[in-house]
Design a protein around this motif. Sequence first.
Motif, PDB file in Angstrom:
ATOM      1  N   VAL A 661      33.430  42.417  42.920  1.00  0.00           N
ATOM      2  CA  VAL A 661      33.417  42.224  41.469  1.00  0.00           C
ATOM      3  C   VAL A 661      34.353  41.083  41.082  1.00  0.00           C
ATOM      4  N   ASP A 662      33.864  40.207  40.203  1.00  0.00           N
ATOM      5  CA  ASP A 662      34.692  39.230  39.495  1.00  0.00           C
ATOM      6  C   ASP A 662      34.701  39.674  38.035  1.00  0.00           C
ATOM      7  N   PHE A 663      35.863  40.101  37.539  1.00  0.00           N
ATOM      8  CA  PHE A 663      35.944  40.703  36.209  1.00  0.00           C
ATOM      9  C   PHE A 663      35.952  39.665  35.072  1.00  0.00           C
ATOM     10  N   ASN A 664      36.094  38.400  35.408  1.00  0.00           N
ATOM     11  CA  ASN A 664      36.071  37.351  34.373  1.00  0.00           C
ATOM     12  C   ASN A 664      35.384  36.136  34.963  1.00  0.00           C
ATOM     13  N   TYR A 665      34.058  36.236  35.085  1.00  0.00           N
ATOM     14  CA  TYR A 665      33.305  35.293  35.906  1.00  0.00           C
ATOM     15  C   TYR A 665      33.428  33.839  35.446  1.00  0.00           C
ATOM     16  N   PRO A 717      41.815  40.916  24.000  1.00  0.00           N
ATOM     17  CA  PRO A 717      40.493  41.407  23.615  1.00  0.00           C
ATOM     18  C   PRO A 717      39.493  40.251  23.546  1.00  0.00           C
ATOM     19  N   GLY A 718      38.207  40.570  23.640  1.00  0.00           N
ATOM     20  CA  GLY A 718      37.175  39.540  23.560  1.00  0.00           C
ATOM     21  C   GLY A 718      35.962  39.910  24.378  1.00  0.00           C
ATOM     22  N   ARG A 719      35.028  38.944  24.467  1.00  0.00           N
ATOM     23  CA  ARG A 719      33.821  39.136  25.275  1.00  0.00           C
ATOM     24  C   ARG A 719      34.048  38.512  26.650  1.00  0.00           C
ATOM     25  N   TYR A 720      33.654  39.251  27.685  1.00  0.00           N
ATOM     26  CA  TYR A 720      33.835  38.780  29.055  1.00  0.00           C
ATOM     27  C   TYR A 720      32.541  38.964  29.839  1.00  0.00           C
ATOM     28  N   LYS A 721      32.363  38.105  30.855  1.00  0.00           N
ATOM     29  CA  LYS A 721      31.236  38.243  31.773  1.00  0.00           C
ATOM     30  C   LYS A 721      31.764  38.724  33.123  1.00  0.00           C
ATOM     31  N   ILE A 722      31.156  39.784  33.607  1.00  0.00           N
ATOM     32  CA  ILE A 722      31.510  40.347  34.914  1.00  0.00           C
ATOM     33  C   ILE A 722      30.390  40.017  35.894  1.00  0.00           C
ATOM     34  N   MET A 723      30.742  39.446  37.027  1.00  0.00           N
ATOM     35  CA  MET A 723      29.729  39.242  38.064  1.00  0.00           C
ATOM     36  C   MET A 723      29.910  40.290  39.159  1.00  0.00           C
ATOM     37  N   VAL A 724      28.795  40.880  39.565  1.00  0.00           N
ATOM     38  CA  VAL A 724      28.761  41.817  40.688  1.00  0.00           C
ATOM     39  C   VAL A 724      27.949  41.174  41.804  1.00  0.00           C
ATOM     40  N   SER A 735      23.359  38.578  43.336  1.00  0.00           N
ATOM     41  CA  SER A 735      24.399  38.626  42.304  1.00  0.00           C
ATOM     42  C   SER A 735      23.793  38.910  40.945  1.00  0.00           C
ATOM     43  N   GLN A 736      24.609  39.489  40.068  1.00  0.00           N
ATOM     44  CA  GLN A 736      24.176  39.797  38.711  1.00  0.00           C
ATOM     45  C   GLN A 736      25.372  39.695  37.780  1.00  0.00           C
ATOM     46  N   VAL A 737      25.141  39.209  36.558  1.00  0.00           N
ATOM     47  CA  VAL A 737      26.196  39.068  35.560  1.00  0.00           C
ATOM     48  C   VAL A 737      25.961  40.066  34.431  1.00  0.00           C
ATOM     49  N   PHE A 738      27.040  40.735  34.018  1.00  0.00           N
ATOM     50  CA  PHE A 738      26.987  41.708  32.930  1.00  0.00           C
ATOM     51  C   PHE A 738      28.019  41.317  31.873  1.00  0.00           C
ATOM     52  N   GLU A 739      27.627  41.411  30.614  1.00  0.00           N
ATOM     53  CA  GLU A 739      28.549  41.069  29.525  1.00  0.00           C
ATOM     54  C   GLU A 739      29.154  42.333  28.941  1.00  0.00           C
ATOM     55  N   ILE A 740      30.462  42.256  28.631  1.00  0.00           N
ATOM     56  CA  ILE A 740      31.152  43.385  27.997  1.00  0.00           C
ATOM     57  C   ILE A 740      32.017  42.854  26.861  1.00  0.00           C
ATOM     58  N   GLU A 741      32.458  43.763  26.011  1.00  0.00           N
ATOM     59  CA  GLU A 741      33.409  43.404  24.957  1.00  0.00           C
ATOM     60  C   GLU A 741      34.543  44.418  24.964  1.00  0.00           C
ATOM     61  N   VAL A 742      35.783  43.921  24.970  1.00  0.00           N
ATOM     62  CA  VAL A 742      36.949  44.810  24.973  1.00  0.00           C
ATOM     63  C   VAL A 742      37.822  44.500  23.775  1.00  0.00           C
TER      64      VAL A 742
END
Length: 742
Positions: A661-665, A717-724, A735-742
């Motif tokens: 996992v890359d938590f801030n792609y 806080p903010g929007r981040y892209k996580i790559m798995v 690989s796949q990228v997922f967007e989250i907001e914290v």
Amino acid sequence: MSIEELSDKEKNKIIDLIKNDENLPKEYIYKLFSNDEDVFLFWNGRNEEISNIVLPFHSIEHIDEPRKEKLQGSGELFDIRGRQIEGWTNKLIWGDNKLILSSLVNGPLREEIEEQGGLKLIYIDPPFKVGADFSFDIDIQGENATKKQSVLEEIAYRDTWGRGISSYLNMMYERLKLMHDLLDEEGSIYVHCDYKVSAHLRILLDDIFGTQHFQNEIIWKRSTAHSDSEGFANLHDTIFYYTKSDKISFDVQYKPYSDEYIEKYYRHEDKRGRFLDRDLSAKGLKGGGYRYKWKGKEGYWRCPKTTMEEYEEKNRIYYTSNNTPRYKQYLDEMDGTPVQDIWTDINAVNSQAKERLNYPTQKPESLINRIIKTSTNEGDLVADFFCGSGTTSAVAEKLNRKWILSDLGRFAVHTTRKRMIELQRGLKDEGENYRAFELLNLGKYERQHFFGVPTNVSGDRQKKVLEAKQEKYVNLILEGFSAERVEGYKYLHGKRTTRFVHVGPLNMPVTRDLVEAVYQECKDDLITQVDILGFEFEMGLAPFVEEQMKDKGVDIRLKNIPREVFDPRAVKKGQVKFFDVAYLGADTKVNDKEVQVTLSNFVTSYTQDDIEDVENNLRKGSSKVIIDNGEIIKVTKEGDGIYDREPLTSSWTDWIDYWAVDFNYESNKEIIKVEEDGELKEKWTGNYIFENEWQSFRTKQDNELELTSAPHEYKEPGRYKIMVKVVDILGVDTSQVFEIEV
């Protein structure tokens, strides 16, 4: 003899052979070149031209923390034991080592290597078993499935051994020439081989490095017992040791005294233990000495009088039965016996060894340890361009050396990546330092090179060349896919059976916009099935097609274009296989500023074997494990026309070997150095480097896989892209990228 000394008959014979495009007999070749050198190394196909291609390296993954873990009951959020050493980042490169070496020798990375003091050591264990290949076994539910070599790997193997030893010499000659160029003036090279090629490699190395720089032929006795009814059992490999110049870096290594040696030479004991009698004169220094008299005898030690007095004061003088003075050197003060050129004290990696990775050509760490300690110092840079299971990098890391590794085999690179991460974890747990490493390849520039598009001109110029070759490119891919060309469409290039085909671009990913354009053309023309081929796909495209395009009336399948499509031999033989893009699913759980990732699904349709063909070739009572349409199946022939198909992959998790996992792609842009029109420029590729922050993978000792990551906390806080990233048991990345907001 020169050409003037040939008879008219011989000259006419040579002219006729050349006109008829026939090979010259060896005796004519020797006569033509007899004045060039006393000894000329010649083989069929020898080529003096060495590659000077420079392709930019893509940094596709970066590992500088073996794995972040949230600590319990601590003021620290993450485990910070162990520190990545600043400066040089170690390099693991996937690809053809000829292109890699040429790019290292002639490209911008050469300057970075020189800044580190130059490349001080190369150890290589190149393929030398004629039956060897890139296939490997996969253990699944107690059964072994064989992952066959890819066509690219098969071509490399065929190029190496296609015409026998002459093909092998061609392959090794160019690579050794490049290694010689890359090696520092004080550098050494160790070439590991066996009896099949040792004689040829010795002459080849003499030709490239010079006989004056030959240092040793090391015999490694790798086995202790072996029987052979047809001859003497072969128990050893050969390692040739050469230096680039007369500037030799050599640190004598010692092996512990054997019990026999101790029993033979350590005869005397006192309260401090056993000691060895040594002639004091041999211990002395030049420029001074001490003359002694003892019972009418005189002698002279080549050591200062003060040294003698010091030994006497410390009761280190011993007199033999004939009153010869000697000094005591105790067993625990001795280094051992110096290592010679026959190594019998290092065993091969046995089946129960902790370091064993089930990699067929794995060498013991103790062997590489001796080589690295002999020819390098701490902080030096070492390399291995046939890295296999990564033993060189593992030992180099433990000995505080920097390293560059490469291999053509995808499985070799993945095995090395896991090995180095596991080693980093161990060093971190012990509070020891370690270096970051990055995974590199040659990416789109390698594809452009295969297709004849220059990489050292401007992007606009490359684009024009690509446009001029577009028709040729499309036809090449369609031929590899066994599809026919179709006309009258904007986005549809071909058709195979009932499915239409779109050929994606050579130098960029297939995007969502492109997929939607293909879909719209299919819908307008009432086409219901289409395959979209691509070398790369935009992140998130596979789930977009799977989840949002599935029920819209057009069956769209994304398929990877393999690099083998550029080899006309593979295309001609119908060996090129296009596989569906795998799909992975993951869930993200956000709690305030903290997130955890859980792997939830993985779908592959990888097919290696024709199940019906396998069944038809089975004997009654026999079985075979095959890979078909995303399943590993054990096929058993129970009787005439009666077969049992037992699935061995019962869950999607059985396919996963590794995930990270890359938590801030999008935090680290990929910047590469590219030469354009003679000027070196830094350019953003449009991609980002995968920062490997957390990972779980299977090992020989632990086959369990964690499906949920450790928690990660964001500072803002903010929007981040996580790559798995998932690597399946066949070594294929998804690989796949997922967007989250914290």
